[in-house]
Design a protein around this motif. Sequence first.
Motif, short mmCIF file in Angstrom:
data_model
loop_
_atom_site.label_atom_id
_atom_site.label_comp_id
_atom_site.label_asym_id
_atom_site.label_seq_id
_atom_site.Cartn_x
_atom_site.Cartn_y
_atom_site.Cartn_z
N UNK A 25 38.42 27.14 37.40
CA UNK A 25 37.65 28.25 36.85
C UNK A 25 36.16 27.95 36.75
N UNK A 26 35.78 26.80 36.22
CA UNK A 26 34.36 26.46 36.08
C UNK A 26 33.67 26.42 37.44
N UNK A 27 34.30 25.77 38.39
CA UNK A 27 33.71 25.65 39.73
C UNK A 27 33.61 27.02 40.40
N UNK A 28 34.62 27.87 40.21
CA UNK A 28 34.60 29.20 40.82
C UNK A 28 33.49 30.06 40.24
N UNK A 29 33.25 29.96 38.94
CA UNK A 29 32.19 30.72 38.31
C UNK A 29 30.83 30.34 38.92
N UNK A 30 30.60 29.04 39.07
CA UNK A 30 29.35 28.55 39.65
C UNK A 30 29.26 28.89 41.14
N UNK A 31 30.36 28.74 41.84
CA UNK A 31 30.40 28.98 43.29
C UNK A 31 30.11 30.45 43.61
N UNK A 32 30.75 31.35 42.91
CA UNK A 32 30.54 32.78 43.16
C UNK A 32 29.09 33.17 42.94
N UNK A 33 28.49 32.63 41.89
CA UNK A 33 27.08 32.89 41.61
C UNK A 33 26.20 32.39 42.76
N UNK A 34 26.49 31.20 43.27
CA UNK A 34 25.71 30.65 44.38
C UNK A 34 25.89 31.47 45.66
N UNK A 35 27.14 31.80 45.99
CA UNK A 35 27.41 32.56 47.22
C UNK A 35 26.73 33.92 47.17
N UNK A 36 26.78 34.57 46.02
CA UNK A 36 26.14 35.89 45.88
C UNK A 36 24.64 35.82 46.18
N UNK A 37 24.01 34.68 45.93
CA UNK A 37 22.59 34.52 46.18
C UNK A 37 22.25 34.08 47.59
N UNK A 38 23.27 33.76 48.39
CA UNK A 38 23.04 33.22 49.73
C UNK A 38 23.13 34.25 50.85
N UNK A 39 23.66 35.42 50.57
CA UNK A 39 23.88 36.40 51.63
C UNK A 39 23.79 37.82 51.11
N UNK A 41 25.69 40.00 52.58
CA UNK A 41 26.96 40.55 53.07
C UNK A 41 27.92 40.95 51.96
N UNK A 42 27.69 40.50 50.76
CA UNK A 42 28.59 40.82 49.65
C UNK A 42 28.03 41.99 48.84
N UNK A 43 28.83 42.49 47.92
CA UNK A 43 28.44 43.66 47.13
C UNK A 43 27.42 43.34 46.05
N UNK A 44 27.38 42.09 45.62
CA UNK A 44 26.56 41.75 44.46
C UNK A 44 25.33 40.94 44.85
N UNK A 45 24.29 41.10 44.06
CA UNK A 45 23.16 40.18 44.11
C UNK A 45 23.45 39.08 43.11
N UNK A 46 22.76 37.96 43.26
CA UNK A 46 22.98 36.81 42.39
C UNK A 46 22.91 37.23 40.92
N UNK A 47 23.96 36.90 40.17
CA UNK A 47 24.00 37.16 38.74
C UNK A 47 24.64 38.48 38.34
N UNK A 48 24.80 39.39 39.29
CA UNK A 48 25.43 40.67 38.97
C UNK A 48 26.94 40.49 38.83
N UNK A 49 27.54 41.24 37.92
CA UNK A 49 28.99 41.20 37.69
C UNK A 49 29.47 39.77 37.52
N UNK A 50 28.69 38.98 36.78
CA UNK A 50 28.99 37.57 36.56
C UNK A 50 30.36 37.41 35.91
N UNK A 51 31.14 36.46 36.39
CA UNK A 51 32.43 36.12 35.79
C UNK A 51 32.31 34.72 35.23
N UNK A 52 32.50 34.57 33.93
CA UNK A 52 32.40 33.26 33.30
C UNK A 52 33.71 32.50 33.45
N UNK A 53 33.76 31.31 32.89
CA UNK A 53 34.93 30.44 33.04
C UNK A 53 36.19 31.12 32.51
N UNK A 54 36.12 31.72 31.32
CA UNK A 54 37.32 32.35 30.77
C UNK A 54 37.75 33.54 31.63
N UNK A 55 36.80 34.24 32.22
CA UNK A 55 37.14 35.35 33.12
C UNK A 55 37.90 34.85 34.34
#
Length: 183
Positions: A25-39, A41-55
């Motif tokens: 969960x922790x790694x996925x939260x960080x990873x999704x945030x990074x991927x969203x800022x790299x392209x 091609x996805x629906x979100x910009x970096x930080x949008x619809x952020x999912x935290x560790x508990x999410x």
Amino acid sequence: MKISNKEFDVNGLTYTIRSSIKTDAKHLSELRLQIDGETDNLDRERGEAFIDVSGFEQLINTDTISTRNLFLVAVADERIVGFSRCEGTYLKRFSHKVEFGVGVLKDFWGYGIGKNLLKESIAWADSNDIKKITLNVLETNTKATELYKRHGFEIEGILRNDKILSNGEYYNTIVMGRFNDSE
């Protein structure tokens, strides 16, 4: 649901695709945030619809027990470098299908990670009586569109001026689907 671990060696990179587990969960939260800022091609910009560790813990738990969901991760060099999700519904009229989404760190593009996450998801769907996989892809992401076509997806429609990207321009979204009617 869960799948068995699969190991791949592509262009000198060895990685494993496996079902997600709670400790991801922790790694996925960080990873999704990074991927969203790299392209774009996805629906979100970096930080949008952020999912935290508990999410992510909740998503992983739901997807592990659900027969209509699959959450996979790709692990290379002892860290998660990509993920995919198939999400279904229990509404009877849509119970035959799932929606697929994928993300891979830019540094790991070109190693077949997205393709192998897709292939594992298709194999899971086909073996679990899921007849249709749907996805959306940005019109400019021709590599992804061609990959999906090679794996049986067809263009089902185009959503005109569906996204506005950071350059201020509007772009179309391509709606694709793969239907497996073999018995």
